[in-house]
Design a protein around this motif. Structure first.
Motif, mmCIF file in Angstrom:
data_model
loop_
_atom_site.group_PDB
_atom_site.id
_atom_site.type_symbol
_atom_site.label_atom_id
_atom_site.label_comp_id
_atom_site.label_asym_id
_atom_site.label_seq_id
_atom_site.Cartn_x
_atom_site.Cartn_y
_atom_site.Cartn_z
ATOM 1 N N ALA A 34 0.907 -1.340 0.081
ATOM 2 C CA ALA A 34 -0.085 0.152 0.008
ATOM 3 C C ALA A 34 0.722 1.400 -0.027
ATOM 4 N N SER A 35 2.177 1.169 0.713
ATOM 5 C CA SER A 35 2.767 2.279 0.731
ATOM 6 C C SER A 35 3.428 2.693 -0.540
ATOM 7 N N GLY A 36 3.812 1.828 -1.472
ATOM 8 C CA GLY A 36 4.005 1.881 -2.804
ATOM 9 C C GLY A 36 5.858 2.025 -2.665
ATOM 10 N N ALA A 37 6.423 1.456 -1.493
ATOM 11 C CA ALA A 37 7.815 1.600 -1.422
ATOM 12 C C ALA A 37 8.527 0.550 -2.325
ATOM 13 N N ARG A 38 9.364 0.786 -2.959
ATOM 14 C CA ARG A 38 10.104 -0.079 -3.884
ATOM 15 C C ARG A 38 11.291 -0.837 -3.063
ATOM 16 N N GLN A 39 11.732 -0.385 -1.830
ATOM 17 C CA GLN A 39 12.392 -1.227 -1.073
ATOM 18 C C GLN A 39 12.310 -0.769 0.302
ATOM 19 N N VAL A 40 12.302 -1.724 1.192
ATOM 20 C CA VAL A 40 12.291 -1.531 2.752
ATOM 21 C C VAL A 40 13.408 -2.367 3.522
ATOM 22 N N VAL A 41 14.045 -1.572 4.509
ATOM 23 C CA VAL A 41 14.680 -2.078 5.491
ATOM 24 C C VAL A 41 14.104 -2.371 6.732
ATOM 25 N N PRO A 42 13.620 -3.505 7.099
ATOM 26 C CA PRO A 42 12.796 -3.784 8.279
ATOM 27 C C PRO A 42 13.870 -3.357 9.532
ATOM 28 N N VAL A 43 13.463 -2.679 10.472
ATOM 29 C CA VAL A 43 14.142 -2.289 11.748
ATOM 30 C C VAL A 43 13.219 -3.251 12.867
ATOM 31 N N ALA A 44 13.627 -4.397 13.267
ATOM 32 C CA ALA A 44 12.821 -5.155 14.139
ATOM 33 C C ALA A 44 13.452 -5.359 15.592
ATOM 34 N N LEU A 45 12.432 -4.942 16.632
ATOM 35 C CA LEU A 45 13.028 -5.201 18.033
ATOM 36 C C LEU A 45 12.670 -6.631 18.320
ATOM 37 N N SER A 46 13.764 -7.341 18.979
ATOM 38 C CA SER A 46 13.949 -8.577 19.541
ATOM 39 C C SER A 46 13.129 -9.524 18.767
ATOM 40 N N ARG A 57 12.554 -13.264 2.855
ATOM 41 C CA ARG A 57 12.453 -14.396 1.944
ATOM 42 C C ARG A 57 11.474 -14.346 1.196
ATOM 43 N N ARG A 58 10.083 -13.354 1.597
ATOM 44 C CA ARG A 58 9.047 -13.029 0.536
ATOM 45 C C ARG A 58 9.388 -11.981 -0.481
ATOM 46 N N LEU A 59 10.092 -10.888 -0.094
ATOM 47 C CA LEU A 59 10.325 -10.059 -0.894
ATOM 48 C C LEU A 59 11.701 -9.795 -1.685
ATOM 49 N N GLY A 60 12.669 -10.787 -1.207
ATOM 50 C CA GLY A 60 13.981 -10.853 -1.665
ATOM 51 C C GLY A 60 14.536 -9.693 -1.797
ATOM 52 N N GLU A 61 15.037 -9.124 -3.128
ATOM 53 C CA GLU A 61 15.921 -7.953 -3.047
ATOM 54 C C GLU A 61 15.280 -6.509 -2.749
ATOM 55 N N ARG A 62 13.853 -6.693 -2.759
ATOM 56 C CA ARG A 62 13.229 -5.319 -2.013
ATOM 57 C C ARG A 62 13.404 -5.136 -0.775
ATOM 58 N N VAL A 63 14.245 -6.118 -0.036
ATOM 59 C CA VAL A 63 14.755 -5.609 1.215
ATOM 60 C C VAL A 63 16.356 -6.123 1.225
ATOM 61 N N PRO A 64 16.993 -5.024 1.197
ATOM 62 C CA PRO A 64 18.295 -4.903 0.764
ATOM 63 C C PRO A 64 19.087 -5.113 2.210
ATOM 64 N N GLY A 65 18.658 -5.104 3.219
ATOM 65 C CA GLY A 65 19.358 -5.163 4.500
ATOM 66 C C GLY A 65 18.218 -5.410 5.663
ATOM 67 N N LEU A 66 18.833 -5.832 6.661
ATOM 68 C CA LEU A 66 17.827 -6.077 7.912
ATOM 69 C C LEU A 66 18.707 -5.157 9.105
ATOM 70 N N VAL A 67 17.877 -4.792 10.231
ATOM 71 C CA VAL A 67 18.294 -4.136 11.394
ATOM 72 C C VAL A 67 17.528 -4.907 12.381
ATOM 73 N N LEU A 68 18.313 -5.591 13.069
ATOM 74 C CA LEU A 68 17.924 -6.395 14.520
ATOM 75 C C LEU A 68 18.166 -5.310 15.815
#
Length: 230
Positions: A34-46, A57-68
């Motif tokens: 819905a956001s129309g974002a071409r890429q997202v970097v999740p910032v996830a707590l715990s 896994r689902r979006l592949g290269e549309r998620v270029p990095g993860l912040v945990l």
């Protein structure tokens, strides 16, 4: 920036019937679409880190990095797994309070203390039971986070910012893992609580900006030197 209000949290309703981690991931996918974002970097707590891994896994290269943030990325100790069983039982409050004690040990930040005792303390048995089941199920199915991240093909750049546990062995284990997996970096923050975004937000933002800049340049950057406590 997209900020997700999870089901049953904040102003979001639970919806019809119960929900699971898969439901939350589906909600996140709807939000991204819905956001129309071409890429997202999740910032996830715990343990929301499991959602971040699944988005990759689902979006592949549309998620270029993860912040945990402050996640138990190594194999969970038996005591932790027993605590997860505890919050699924009729005596869930005792196990919940033990988590609260651990998260707030040595913490003097009024914002963090209020968040844990009032905000998290406002959830009832249903949410804590669900949390215990979903987290335990994730570890049972995927073993532990670093192993799950290692299974992603191709690998994705990952930054883990954490304060707990303060055990030097935990830091050394992540450094050892990073030496063999250059896409990973674990950074121990100068903080005490399980919620660094509330305790040292400026420090977290600086690390995030450097990580995102590295993704934009197509290379992994070294973590910045430790900053003084605010």
């Amino acid at each position: 920036m997209l900020s997700m209000d999870l089901r049953g949290h904040g102003e979001s309703e639970q919806g019809d019937g119960d929900f699971t981690s898969d439901t939350v991931v589906d909600d996140a996918l709807v939000l991204v679409q819905a956001s129309g974002a071409r890429q997202v970097v999740p910032v996830a707590l715990s343990h929301a880190g499991w959602f971040a891994v699944e988005l990759r896994r689902r979006l592949g290269e549309r998620v270029p990095g993860l912040v945990l943030l402050d996640w138990l990325v190594l194999e969970p100790p038996r005591a932790f797994l027993e605590a997860l069983k505890g919050i699924q039982s009729s005596a869930w409050k005792g196990s919940r309070d033990e988590f609260f004690r651990m998260w707030l040990e040595g913490v003097d930040s009024e914002e963090v203390i209020r968040f844990v005792r009032e905000d998290m303390g406002s959830f009832g048995a249903e949410m804590w039971h669900r949390s215990g089941w979903e987290i335990a199920n994730a570890y049972a199915q995927q073993t532990y986070p670093l192993r799950a991240l290692s299974a992603l093909v191709p690998p994705v750049p990952v930054m883990h910012l954490y304060a707990q546990p303060a055990d030097p062995a935990y830091e050394m284990a992540q450094q050892s893992f990073a030496a063999d997996h250059p896409w990973f970096q674990g950074v121990r923050l100068d903080a005490r609580s399980h919620f660094p975004t509330l305790e040292v937000p400026e420090v977290v933002v600086e690390h995030l900006e450097r990580f995102l800049a590295g993704l934009g340049a197509g290379e992994r950057v070294s973590p910045p030197p430790p900053l003084p406590s605010p």
